[in-house]
Enzyme design. Structure first.
Site, PDB file in Angstrom:
ATOM      1  N   HIS A   1       0.843  -1.189   0.000  1.00 22.51           N
ATOM      2  CA  HIS A   1       0.000   0.000   0.000  1.00 22.51           C
ATOM      3  C   HIS A   1       0.881   1.243   0.000  1.00 22.51           C
ATOM      4  CE1 HIS A   1      -3.351  -2.430   0.118  1.00 22.51           C
ATOM      5  NE2 HIS A   1      -3.930  -2.083   1.242  1.00 22.51           N
TER       6      HIS A   1
ATOM      7  N   LYS B   1     -13.412   5.491   7.416  1.00 25.70           N
ATOM      8  CA  LYS B   1     -13.626   6.591   6.462  1.00 25.70           C
ATOM      9  C   LYS B   1     -15.110   6.878   6.278  1.00 25.70           C
ATOM     10  CE  LYS B   1     -12.816   7.587   1.552  1.00 25.70           C
ATOM     11  NZ  LYS B   1     -13.787   6.926   0.694  1.00 25.70           N
TER      12      LYS B   1
END
Length: 931
Positions: free
Chosen positions: A131, A590
């Site tokens: 990532h 999120k």
């Protein structure tokens, strides 16, 4: 200030070591002709403020190096502090490490024999991902590792003053090298670059840590008075395995092709064999036992004859080297010769798959075990333990595959692939498969899975997505045919929303030949299919999805089987299938904020565990944690304590992402510490909480109220009109999307929406601008509402927080996020918002919630964090002034960069971008985190 004398001593050492290193850097900057930057260094004794001349493009680089030095010093002092605590007779050692976890189990009534019975069935698997959250180049990371080694040498008191001066000169040379080396990537890395970095940890870092890791267990074991013979054999230790997504994770990543996956599997096999060859190369020299001085067991002589015959002419040079006939040495040499690699030079090693060589690691382990037994039979146990056991241990851990490569893809991508296959096979309405109702999808897929025949012939071109999926799966099919499933992890389905998303993978696997029919005529998939539950809604639906999936005939036939703990001990004859479930910590946060995310993860794991019990399946959770609190990070032992009872269940798999890999595993001592935490905590948590608790947690009603109110406040902010205008201007998210910190795009499909933006740049941008918003927003409102509408619940929260691990863990992490935020710097970034009404509106909302959250956290904990958490207070205070300089510099740079972009001045925009990216890297170094 702390009252803990060990901590006080540590703080003093941080200050003294940092002063020494900054003085060295100050001298280097003067020597290379940068006197204005030399006097502008943070923590330099002569610092009086920045001069106009110091505001050059290299200011960010100077501060980046300074922050790296601070981080390094803190890391070293942390290690030394742990050692001092372990040396203190009155101390139980650091929480989460072997000594403390064994003590915890002893207090619960566990004997050494009982713990030893369970240790071989503890399994920990860190999974390295690519990532894009590592901002530093690999070259720079190597320089940091060298500097760390030099600092360790400097701490050795046996060195004379002259030798200390030599070390100091080496440190200065290292710092000059760092200064003259570009700190950041100016071009995006390719997957091959990320694979190279990943292989370094698997091949070079982790193998060298394993002996130290095993020693730590032995030392703690003996310190508790347990018999070390109970855990002496390598197979009596907890299982450590490794996983990887690099070269396998293709979710939104167009550059991870079938060829990349094939190359990755080959390089991982070669690297695993290099690890074992390095161990075996030295073994013959250590086993120079003469047959004249001790009679070798007959089975050893027979084994030498067997390998000599198998290797034929290749054995001659080994046999001829031993005129005195040293059978142990000969056998060790023959074992090495039988490895499936060619070793011409250290830099010229290639795979060698000749028929007489070992094919799989189990064959090597069998011969190593024979060698070990031949030594113990003649009374040479110490040699067996010291020289042969480490090789056996590494062979078990790394095998011939190094790590398990997961194959991850998004469910929407699979839907397109299925649609293309159905169209190619002329299935009515097949092109609209993604839009079919769920019951129709499940019915159709289930019917298809009764047959092994594919939709289309093997080499047909069916469509972009279908071709990409099947070409990858065919690489796996060829690998399995040659080596078995070792090295292949799971098919992980991102954004799993319904059971058909999982059944679709079975159909795709059938298409590529990864399925077969068992003796009952049932289709079986050779590779496990694993859901990734990411959003809050998906977590809430997780139990229902898994209930349907576990009931499906193909799943029941395909589940890998392992023995239960009871069966291992001969108590119960049953065996239990295992199903892995991955839970995501980033997107749920999120979408809904930190309290809702953590509660959603907690309740989902409890419910899914109960579904597993219903089906007689052991659910193994794979924790997709990021490197920040907003993406699931937090102290390992606190994290495990906060998990639902029975959900660790002797097996712990987690992602290690981005910059956390370097922070945790670059240095041997730090790597050993972090791996010990994983192994010891998994053992302690599994054995202390072995069974799921079906009763509702005492804090359930309180947490649900907090979750509802905090999520409502958080989502209300995100959906307020013009919020995205504020976010896009008040954070450097646009600059982050131009950075070169990972090969994967920042957005899933390229759309300019919040939903399409990945969680990493979302968190990264809020951290860079010091809002830290995803880690705390909404919590103050929720706590205030709890006190107002449920004062008894609020009082219970205050008085019982220490007995509610989940709530304490989450609120402590919220406090950390809030303490790291800075209202003055937030306002400075908000000044970048051109619309004053938008700026004032959202800064008002955010500032009000920030003050409210700080007020109520102080009420809940009884004191402000700076009175309770001296270590965090120290690290934040050290960074404060230097970070303010960097933030001011970044704001000015972003303002200019955006101005050039708006004016279409591409030359100026291109010229200033490296400075913008350098400022991002510098701030990330200061905060010790990216996204």
């Amino acid at each position: 200030m702390p009252t803990d004398p060990i901590q006080e001593k540590g703080f003093e050492k941080i200050d003294s070591d940092l002063t020494f290193l900054i003085d060295c850097l100050h001298e280097i900057l003067n020597e290379v002709g940068e006197p204005h930057l030399a006097t502008a260094l943070p923590w330099w004794n002569g610092y009086t403020g920045l001069t106009e001349e110091a505001h050059t493009w290299r200011l960010g680089q100077a501060y980046t190096i300074a922050f790296q030095l601070l981080n390094m010093v803190e890391e070293m002092v942390s290690l030394q502090t742990r050692r001092q605590r372990e040396s203190d007779a009155k101390s139980n050692g650091e929480k989460g490490l072997w000594y403390a976890e064994i003590q915890r189990l002893k207090d619960l009534g566990y004997t050494g024999e009982k713990i030893a019975e369970e240790l071989p069935f503890i399994r920990v698997e860190p999974v390295l991902t690519a990532h894009p959250t590592e901002a530093k180049r690999s070259t720079v990371l190597e320089q940091h590792s060298e500097l760390y080694r030099l600092l360790n040498r400097r701490d050795n008191t046996v060195y004379s003053p002259d030798e200390q001066q030599t070390i100091r000169r080496a440190i200065k040379t290292n710092l000059q090298r760092l200064w003259r080396t570009g700190e950041i990537r100016l071009t995006k890395p390719e997957v091959a670059d990320e694979r190279k970095g990943m292989l370094f940890y698997f091949r070079e870092a982790f193998p060298r840590v394993i002996p130290q890791l095993d020693e730590r267990l032995e030392q703690a074991w003996e310190a508790h008075g347990f018999d070390v013979n109970l855990i002496q054999h390598p197979t009596q230790r907890p299982q450590l395995r490794f996983g990887s997504w690099v070269g396998g994770d293709r979710d939104g990543h167009p550059f991870v092709t079938a060829q990349v996956t094939e190359e990755t599997l080959a390089e991982m096999r070669l690297s695993a064999l290099k690890v074992l060859d390095r161990q075996l190369a030295d073994l013959p020299r250590k086993l120079s036992l003469s047959a004249r001085l001790q009679e070798p067991p007959k089975f050893l002589i027979e084994a030498v004859e067997r390998l000599s015959k198998e290797l034929d002419a290749r054995a001659a040079h080994i046999l001829n080297r031993n005129p005195q006939f040293e059978p142990w040495r000969v056998f060790a040499g023959l074992i090495r010769e039988k490895l499936p690699i060619n070793v011409e030079h250290a830099s010229d090693i290639s795979l060698d798959e000749r028929q007489e060589n070992y094919t799989i690691a189990a064959e090597l382990i069998e011969d190593l075990e024979l060698l070990r037994r031949s030594l113990t039979e003649i009374g040479a146990e110490a040699i067996a333990y010291q020289d042969v056991d480490p090789v056996i241990r590494l062979a078990h851990i790394f095998g011939f595959h190094l790590a398990s490569l997961d194959i991850r893809q998004n469910s929407a991508f699979h839907d397109k692939a299925i649609s293309q296959l159905l169209s190619a096979a002329s299935i009515p309405d097949g092109e609209n498969f993604a839009d079919w109702p769920e019951d129709k999808r499940v019915s159709f897929l289930s019917e298809e899975l009764k047959s092994p025949r594919p939709f289309v012939y093997k080499f047909a071109k069916d469509g972009t997505e279908a071709d990409k999926v099947l070409s990858c799966y065919r690489v796996l099919e060829r690998h399995i045919a040659q080596y078995g499933t070792a090295g292949i992890g799971s098919f992980i389905v991102s954004m799993t929303r319904q059971v058909s998303d999982l059944l679709a993978v079975y159909v795709l696997a059938r298409e590529a030949g990864i399925t077969y029919k068992n003796s009952d005529g049932q289709l079986v998939c050779r590779i496990p299919v694993v859901p990734l539950l990411e959003t809050l809604d998906d977590l809430r639906n997780g139990a229902e999805i898994m209930d349907a999936f576990l009931a499906h005939p193909v799943t029941q036939a395909s589940l890998p089987l392992v023995q239960t703990a009871a069966n291992r001990q001969g108590i119960h004859p049953s065996i239990t299938p295992v199903q892995q479930v991955m839970v995501g910590y980033s997107d749920s946060n999120k979408d809904s904020g930190i309290l809702a995310s953590q509660w959603g993860l907690f309740t989902a794991q409890r419910a899914i565990t109960q579904v597993g019990t219903k089906h007689g399946v052991n659910m193994q959770f794979f924790h997709g944690r990021g490197g920040t609190i907003s993406r699931g990070a937090g102290p390992t032992h606190r994290f495990m304590e906060a998990l639902p009872s029975g959900c660790v269940n002797r097996d712990f798999r987690l992602t290690e992402q981005g910059e956390t890999i370097a922070q945790k595993y670059s240095n041997r001592a730090t790597a050993a510490h972090n791996l010990e935490l994983l192994l010891a905590c998994t053992t302690g948590t599994s054995l202390a909480n072995p069974k799921p608790d079906d009763s509702e947690p005492e804090f359930k009603d309180i947490y649900e109220q907090l979750t509802h109110d905090s999520s409502e406040k958080y989502r209300g902010l995100l959906t307020t009109k013009q919020f995205m205008d504020f976010y896009n201007f008040a954070t450097p998210v646009d600059a982050l999307e131009h950075s070169a910190i990972g090969s994967r795009p920042a957005r899933r499909t390229g759309k300019r929406t919040l939903g399409d933006l990945r969680a990493i740049p979302w968190v990264f941008s809020w951290y860079q601008s010091r809002f830290y918003l995803p880690g705390w927003f909404g919590v103050g409102t929720a706590l205030q509402n709890l006190e107002t509408h449920n004062p008894e619940g609020f009082e219970a929260l205050q008085t019982k927080l220490n007995t509610w691990p989940l709530l304490k863990y989450v609120l402590t992490n919220v406090e950390t996020s809030l303490a790291s935020a800075d209202s003055k710097i937030m306002s400075d970034y908000a000044s970048l918002v051109p619309n004053s009404a938008v700026r004032e509106k959202f800064m008002g909302i955010i500032s009000e919630e920030m003050a409210l959250t700080a007020e109520y956290l102080n009420k809940v904990f009884g004191k402000a964090y700076n009175e309770r958490r001296p270590r965090m207070t120290k690290t934040l205070a050290l960074r404060e002034e230097a970070l303010r300089v960097l933030h001011a510099e970044q704001i000015d740079l972003i303002k200019k960069w955006r101005g050039y972009r708006e004016a279409n001045d591409t030359d100026s925009e291109k010229d200033i971008l490296p400075r913008v990216l350098l400022s991002i890297n510098a701030i990330a170094s200061g905060l010790r985190t990216t996204g």
